[in-house]
Design a protein around this motif. Structure first.
Motif, short mmCIF file in Angstrom:
data_model
loop_
_atom_site.label_atom_id
_atom_site.label_comp_id
_atom_site.label_asym_id
_atom_site.label_seq_id
_atom_site.Cartn_x
_atom_site.Cartn_y
_atom_site.Cartn_z
N ARG A 226 -32.25 -24.14 43.53
CA ARG A 226 -33.29 -24.26 43.21
C ARG A 226 -33.20 -24.38 40.85
NH1 ARG A 226 -38.26 -22.69 46.25
NH2 ARG A 226 -38.78 -24.86 47.49
N ILE A 227 -33.07 -23.24 40.61
CA ILE A 227 -32.37 -22.62 39.23
C ILE A 227 -31.11 -23.55 38.96
CG2 ILE A 227 -31.92 -21.57 37.18
CD1 ILE A 227 -34.64 -21.10 38.12
N ASN A 228 -30.19 -23.41 39.41
CA ASN A 228 -29.01 -24.82 39.27
C ASN A 228 -29.41 -26.07 38.82
OD1 ASN A 228 -26.95 -22.39 39.18
ND2 ASN A 228 -26.76 -22.69 41.57
N GLU A 229 -30.18 -26.94 39.97
CA GLU A 229 -31.06 -27.88 40.09
C GLU A 229 -31.58 -28.52 38.76
OE1 GLU A 229 -29.77 -30.37 42.12
OE2 GLU A 229 -28.30 -29.01 42.32
N ALA A 230 -31.98 -27.57 38.05
CA ALA A 230 -33.38 -27.55 37.79
C ALA A 230 -32.72 -27.34 36.31
CB ALA A 230 -34.09 -25.87 37.46
N CYS A 231 -31.60 -26.86 35.90
CA CYS A 231 -30.23 -26.67 34.90
C CYS A 231 -30.04 -28.38 34.12
CB CYS A 231 -29.46 -25.91 35.27
SG CYS A 231 -29.55 -24.59 34.80
N VAL A 248 -37.99 -29.40 41.21
CA VAL A 248 -36.97 -28.47 42.02
C VAL A 248 -37.88 -27.40 43.14
CG1 VAL A 248 -34.80 -29.01 40.43
CG2 VAL A 248 -37.00 -27.19 40.36
N GLY A 249 -38.95 -27.93 43.30
CA GLY A 249 -39.91 -26.72 44.04
C GLY A 249 -40.70 -25.80 43.65
#
Length: 286
Positions: A226-231, A248-249
């Motif tokens: 999720r954090i990588n998608e947020a980046c 991202v949830g």
């Protein structure tokens, strides 16, 4: 003995969060030359093209020689040493990313068997040479390198399938199915119980097989994904932080900010600002 040499390439940064090459190269080592003991922050595969040496991981030692590949996971304590009489020559590639875990689970390596003798040493060497020959700092270079990495991994997968025709029911298959579920559903309000139910195992069993195959818990994998998608979304610069969080949830912006800071060392607002300051005309390049 032939002269020693080393040719290597290391990425200073990467645009590709899904699968990124950290370094690659080829080297003929000096007698007794060693690396470690130490850890890497990425997956690392060496192919021995001549000579021999010793690979140490998990308190165990393997003798490695021509045609063998040896494999290290992130954060494993390892050491590898060239033989005094017949020092090895090898090629290598180091990689990581959100897709790296599921790909590594399909390779012919386990914690009990981190060394694999390839049936096609020339093909494996050519695949690794293609990665190195495509090296460069431009986006097109990275795309070419990652493309050749996929082909190298595909060749290793074929050897896995040939050597282990019944792996579909193994613990790695549960992990692959769970990762696929996460990648398709991470933007929803899913729990690890939901992930476990989707693959037909208990939460505790899912935890065990994730630790075995990925080296981290399911919740840590979900959070990292999720954090990588947020980046990615923050670099694109078209959404507010609250909108990124929901996308991202994370449905609590303040909780998202805490988790993001724990993962990246800075809150999302500062991460976004750093991207803009570095290259305001092209944030996606960072």
């Amino acid at each position: 003995m032939p002269d020693v040499y080393k040719q290597s390439f290391k990425q200073n940064y990467t645009n590709n969060i899904e699968l990124s090459i950290f370094n690659c190269g080829l080297e003929r080592c000096a007698p007794g030359q060693t690396w470690g003991p130490g850890i890497r922050d990425h997956y690392l595969i060496h192919l021995v093209v001549s000579g021999k040496g010793i690979f140490e991981v998990g308190g165990r030692t393997w003798e490695v020689s021509e045609g063998d590949l040896f494999f290290a996971r992130p954060s494993q304590l390892i050491r590898y040493t060239a033989d005094e009489q017949q020092p090895w020559e090898y090629s290598w590639v180091g990689f990581n990313g959100a897709c790296a875990h599921k790909l590594a689970a399909q390779l012919p390596f386990t914690d009990d068997a981190p060394v694999h003798h390839t049936s096609d040493p020339d093909g494996m060497r050519a695949a690794l040479n293609n990665i190195y020959s495509s090296r460069g700092l431009q986006p097109q270079d990275e795309a070419a390198m990652v493309g050749y990495l996929y082909l190298f991994i595909a060749a290793l997968m074929r050897e896995t399938s040939a050597g282990k025709p019944h792996t579909a029911s193994s613990s790695s298959q549960y992990v692959l199915n769970a990762i696929k579920y996460i990648q398709f559903n991470y933007s929803h309000d899913i729990s690890i119980d939901d992930v476990a139910k989707s693959v037909g195992v208990s939460r505790s069993h899912l935890y065990r097989v994730f630790m075995l195959n990925v080296g981290k818990s399911p919740i840590d994998y979900l959070t990292e994904y999720r954090i990588n998608e947020a980046c990615k979304l923050l670099r694109a610069g078209s959404l507010s932080i609250a909108e990124v969080a929901v996308s991202v949830g994370f449905f609590d912006q303040f909780y998202f900010s805490r988790v993001f800071k724990r993962a990246k060392g800075v809150p999302p607002s500062k991460y976004f600002a750093a991207q803009q300051d570095a290259d305001p005309a092209s944030p996606a390049q960072l």
